[in-house]
Design a protein around this motif. Structure first.
Motif, PDB file in Angstrom:
ATOM      1  N   LEU A 118      19.421   4.051 -10.436  1.00  0.00           N
ATOM      2  CA  LEU A 118      20.423   5.096 -11.063  1.00  0.00           C
ATOM      3  C   LEU A 118      19.684   7.031 -10.145  1.00  0.00           C
ATOM      4  O   LEU A 118      20.987   7.583  -9.797  1.00  0.00           O
ATOM      5  N   TYR A 119      18.846   7.139 -10.348  1.00  0.00           N
ATOM      6  CA  TYR A 119      18.061   8.359  -9.727  1.00  0.00           C
ATOM      7  C   TYR A 119      18.451   8.006  -8.109  1.00  0.00           C
ATOM      8  O   TYR A 119      18.642   9.361  -7.560  1.00  0.00           O
ATOM      9  N   ALA A 164      22.234   8.955  -7.394  1.00  0.00           N
ATOM     10  CA  ALA A 164      22.336  10.529  -7.858  1.00  0.00           C
ATOM     11  C   ALA A 164      22.319  11.393  -6.405  1.00  0.00           C
ATOM     12  O   ALA A 164      23.206  12.208  -5.976  1.00  0.00           O
ATOM     13  N   ARG A 196      16.203   8.983 -17.500  1.00  0.00           N
ATOM     14  CA  ARG A 196      16.145   7.660 -18.654  1.00  0.00           C
ATOM     15  C   ARG A 196      15.687   6.436 -17.741  1.00  0.00           C
ATOM     16  O   ARG A 196      15.063   5.065 -18.164  1.00  0.00           O
ATOM     17  N   LEU A 248      28.830   7.472 -10.348  1.00  0.00           N
ATOM     18  CA  LEU A 248      27.847   8.084 -11.446  1.00  0.00           C
ATOM     19  C   LEU A 248      29.000   8.780 -12.505  1.00  0.00           C
ATOM     20  O   LEU A 248      30.325   9.477 -11.842  1.00  0.00           O
ATOM     21  N   PHE A 272      19.305  10.851 -14.847  1.00  0.00           N
ATOM     22  CA  PHE A 272      18.913   9.857 -14.508  1.00  0.00           C
ATOM     23  C   PHE A 272      18.015   9.692 -14.499  1.00  0.00           C
ATOM     24  O   PHE A 272      17.021   8.347 -14.221  1.00  0.00           O
ATOM     25  N   LYS A 273      16.834  10.595 -13.933  1.00  0.00           N
ATOM     26  CA  LYS A 273      15.375  10.450 -13.735  1.00  0.00           C
ATOM     27  C   LYS A 273      14.816  10.187 -15.505  1.00  0.00           C
ATOM     28  O   LYS A 273      13.508   9.589 -15.993  1.00  0.00           O
ATOM     29  N   ASN A 322      15.357   5.264 -15.108  1.00  0.00           N
ATOM     30  CA  ASN A 322      16.534   4.176 -14.181  1.00  0.00           C
ATOM     31  C   ASN A 322      16.468   4.542 -12.782  1.00  0.00           C
ATOM     32  O   ASN A 322      16.870   5.147 -11.995  1.00  0.00           O
TER      33      ASN A 322
END
Length: 149
Positions: free
Chosen positions: A29-30, A33, A24, A106, A21-22, A26
């Motif tokens: 999202l990170y 997560a 990407r 997720l 997620f990191k 974003n």
């Protein structure tokens, strides 16, 4: 409590889970997560209690009521059947608990929960074996005593 570290060998760490997620880039999202992992971590005592309870309960059921019933239940085959029941039941109960306690919203979250449930099933099987060894050497039973020392 950091009890999910017991499952790092199968599920990885929080950084392993959050890294995609990191990458990407974003941030939202990170954070989700990391929050998901934190919620799982908060439920980790229940996850551990599941494998301890089912490991003891199924071994106790095998060594007392099941083997006290009429029939030749005290063979290695029956012990292995109960070991498999312990594995499968622990996997399903753990996965069900995780799914409802911390819903996987997720990408990859359900896979993480499945890995933890699989690890928990393995721990329950080992615990069932340990309880069996102790029971065979201390407890009264007419069950399979292959673990008699």
């Amino acid at each position: 409590m950091k009890l999910l570290k017991l499952y790092n060998w199968i599920a990885g760490s929080v950084n392993d889970f959050a890294r995609p997620f990191k990458q990407r880039e974003n941030e939202e999202l990170y954070k989700q997560a990391k929050t998901f992992w934190s919620q799982l971590e908060n439920s980790s005592i229940v996850i551990i209690l599941i494998f301890v309870f089912l490991g003891i309960a199924l071994a106790a059921y095998y060594y007392k009521p099941y083997n006290d019933a009429p029939g030749r239940h005290y063979t290695l085959k029956h012990w292995i059947i109960f070991l498999l029941i312990t594995f499968i039941l622990t996997f399903l109960v753990t996965l069900g608990f995780e799914y409802f306690a911390v819903p996987p919203k997720l990408e990859g979250a359900l896979m993480l929960e499945t890995k933890i449930a699989l690890g928990n099933a393995i721990y329950a099987s080992v615990f069932y074996f340990v309880v069996s060894v102790v029971w065979c050497n201390i407890g009264p039973t007419n069950a399979c005593r292959i673990f008699k020392i």
